[in-house]
Design a protein around this motif. Structure first.
Motif, short mmCIF file in Angstrom:
data_model
loop_
_atom_site.label_atom_id
_atom_site.label_comp_id
_atom_site.label_asym_id
_atom_site.label_seq_id
_atom_site.Cartn_x
_atom_site.Cartn_y
_atom_site.Cartn_z
N THR A 87 0.93 -1.23 0.01
CA THR A 87 -0.11 -0.17 0.11
C THR A 87 0.90 1.03 -0.02
OG1 THR A 87 -0.14 0.01 2.45
CG2 THR A 87 -1.98 -1.16 1.44
N GLY A 88 0.19 2.20 -0.35
CA GLY A 88 0.86 3.73 0.12
C GLY A 88 2.03 3.96 -0.93
N LEU A 89 1.96 3.64 -2.25
CA LEU A 89 2.82 3.69 -3.15
C LEU A 89 3.01 5.36 -3.54
CD1 LEU A 89 1.78 0.77 -3.92
CD2 LEU A 89 2.86 1.12 -6.20
N GLU A 90 4.28 5.67 -3.55
CA GLU A 90 4.66 7.11 -3.87
C GLU A 90 6.05 7.16 -4.66
OE1 GLU A 90 6.21 11.14 -1.45
OE2 GLU A 90 5.96 9.19 -0.24
N GLN A 91 5.85 7.97 -5.76
CA GLN A 91 7.03 7.85 -6.70
C GLN A 91 7.89 9.06 -6.16
OE1 GLN A 91 6.41 7.25 -10.70
NE2 GLN A 91 8.52 8.51 -11.46
N LEU A 92 9.19 8.75 -6.07
CA LEU A 92 10.24 9.59 -5.27
C LEU A 92 10.92 10.36 -6.52
CD1 LEU A 92 11.61 7.40 -2.23
CD2 LEU A 92 9.94 8.98 -2.20
N THR A 93 10.88 11.61 -6.26
CA THR A 93 11.70 12.46 -7.42
C THR A 93 13.30 12.80 -6.81
OG1 THR A 93 11.13 14.48 -6.14
CG2 THR A 93 9.64 13.52 -7.95
N GLY A 94 13.92 13.21 -7.85
CA GLY A 94 15.52 13.44 -7.64
C GLY A 94 16.22 13.35 -8.75
N GLY A 95 17.39 13.55 -9.10
CA GLY A 95 18.30 13.65 -10.21
C GLY A 95 18.45 12.43 -10.73
N THR A 96 17.51 11.76 -11.16
CA THR A 96 17.65 10.16 -11.85
C THR A 96 16.50 9.83 -12.72
OG1 THR A 96 17.94 7.94 -11.28
CG2 THR A 96 16.36 9.05 -9.97
N GLN A 97 16.89 8.90 -13.75
CA GLN A 97 16.08 8.71 -14.80
C GLN A 97 15.41 7.37 -14.49
OE1 GLN A 97 16.94 9.25 -18.97
NE2 GLN A 97 18.84 9.94 -18.46
N ASN A 98 16.15 6.62 -13.16
CA ASN A 98 15.34 5.40 -12.90
C ASN A 98 14.30 5.76 -11.87
OD1 ASN A 98 17.43 3.54 -14.00
ND2 ASN A 98 18.97 4.20 -12.39
N LEU A 99 13.40 4.66 -11.71
CA LEU A 99 12.18 4.78 -11.18
C LEU A 99 12.44 4.44 -9.50
CD1 LEU A 99 9.21 5.23 -11.61
CD2 LEU A 99 8.98 2.71 -11.77
#
Length: 353
Positions: free
Chosen positions: A33-45
């Motif tokens: 549960t609670g999926l959240e995509q993290l941001t930052g200086g990367t093209q990877n997920l």
């Protein structure tokens, strides 16, 4: 944030497969549960999620995998595992899936979430209002870098991780070949970057004769670390996709080449921290490194110039792909401007600016 509104960062099939894979490894009951995509200086997920009463971060390649994406991820897995018993601040590896059959085509791994923030993206309090903390943040980046450079890579099982012999000598021809390869992309003008021959020639003539191999992060700048929420300390070094065994002084040169000083210009990678100001100077960073390392810094200009040269060529690759319609055009133009600025900085360093 996900790539598009209302689109989950992982598909239902990916969640089901990940849940089953974790159950088979004894992580206890789901659901995820609670999926959240993290941001930052990367093209990877990178996606944070909860399973049971524990939080995890899963890292995999981008949706459109490049040829070497999974190999790079497998190198990251090995590096993070090797660093687990060292003092280097890094995301703690929980479990790795180097195979590509759980998520068809994609290797992935799980790490502990880092309790910290990315100072490129934004500054919380007290960092936003305390210039003393911001000044020490740069020194903390040096502390973390010196700790990494001091690790005996053979003692932690990385003796065969890279090819340090000839590392410094092969840098210029390696990156000139990379730059030349962009001419194969339709739409890329292929015009020589101003100063490329002068910089390449100076680097080739000035190669350091003595250096000590060690772990090289490969992309050490403000956007690739997380800081403690309560102080200036580095909580974790992120994005190990360019790591190898080479000359760790290139990491110091990389940080200096991208470090904001006297305001942000378009060759720095400072983000919110750079905009806020009050940072340690480049001279202070070098002095702080020298105080805790026995590495010879007499050829430091070479490493800074190489960092400008290498990073500029890497960024030019995005511009070349943008010209060919394979990357965002606005981003490509911005990174091309950064490349030109990095090359100007390199020319200034070698007295040809």
């Amino acid at each position: 944030m996900s790539d598009a509104p209302n689109v989950p960062p992982l598909s239902a099939d990916e969640i089901t497969a990940l849940d089953a894979w974790m159950s088979a490894r004894g992580f206890g009951p789901g659901p995820i549960t609670g999926l959240e995509q993290l941001t930052g200086g990367t093209q990877n997920l990178m996606v944070r999620f909860t399973r049971g009463d524990r939080s995890f971060v899963v890292r995999r390649g981008p949706r459109h995998l490049r040829a070497r994406t999974n190999d790079v991820l497998r190198r990251e897995m090995r590096m993070l595992d090797a660093l687990s018993d060292t003092a280097v601040p890094h995301p703690r590896l929980i479990a790795a899936c180097p195979e590509e059959d759980v998520w068809p085509g994609a290797a992935f791994y799980l790490v502990e979430p880092v309790d910290g923030f990315n100072a490129f993206v934004g500054l919380p309090e007290p960092h936003a209002s305390d210039p003393g903390i911001r000044h020490r943040m740069g020194l903390s980046m040096i502390d973390a870098l010196a700790t990494l450079a001091s690790v005996d890579h053979t003692a932690i099982g990385l003796g065969d991780f890279g090819h340090p012999d000839g590392f410094v000598e092969r840098q210029v021809p390696r990156w000139l070949r990379e730059l030349e390869s962009y001419t194969a992309l339709d739409g890329y003008p292929g015009e020589p970057l101003p100063g490329v021959d002068a910089i390449a020639g100076w680097l080739a003539r000035s190669v350091p004769q003595r250096w000590t191999p060690g772990i090289l992060h490969g992309d050490y700048h403000i956007g690739n670390v997380m800081f403690s929420r309560s102080g200036p300390e580095v909580a974790a070094i992120l994005d190990w996709e360019m790591c190898t065994i080479g000359d760790p002084l290139l990491d110091l040169g990389w940080l200096l080449a991208t470090w904001p000083e006297h305001g942000n210009d378009d060759s720095t990678i400072g983000g919110a921290l750079g905009d806020a100001g009050g940072l340690a100077t480049r001279a202070e960073l070098v002095e702080h490194y020298a105080a805790q390392s026995d590495r010879d810094l007499s050829a430091l200009d070479w490493y800074v110039v190489l960092a400008c040269f290498k990073l500029g060529i890497i960024l030019e690759g995005t511009y070349a792909r943008a010209c060919a319609g394979k990357a965002d055009g606005e981003v490509g133009q911005r990174l091309h401007a950064t490349t030109l600025s990095l090359f100007r900085r390199a020319l200034d360093r070698i007295g040809q600016g």
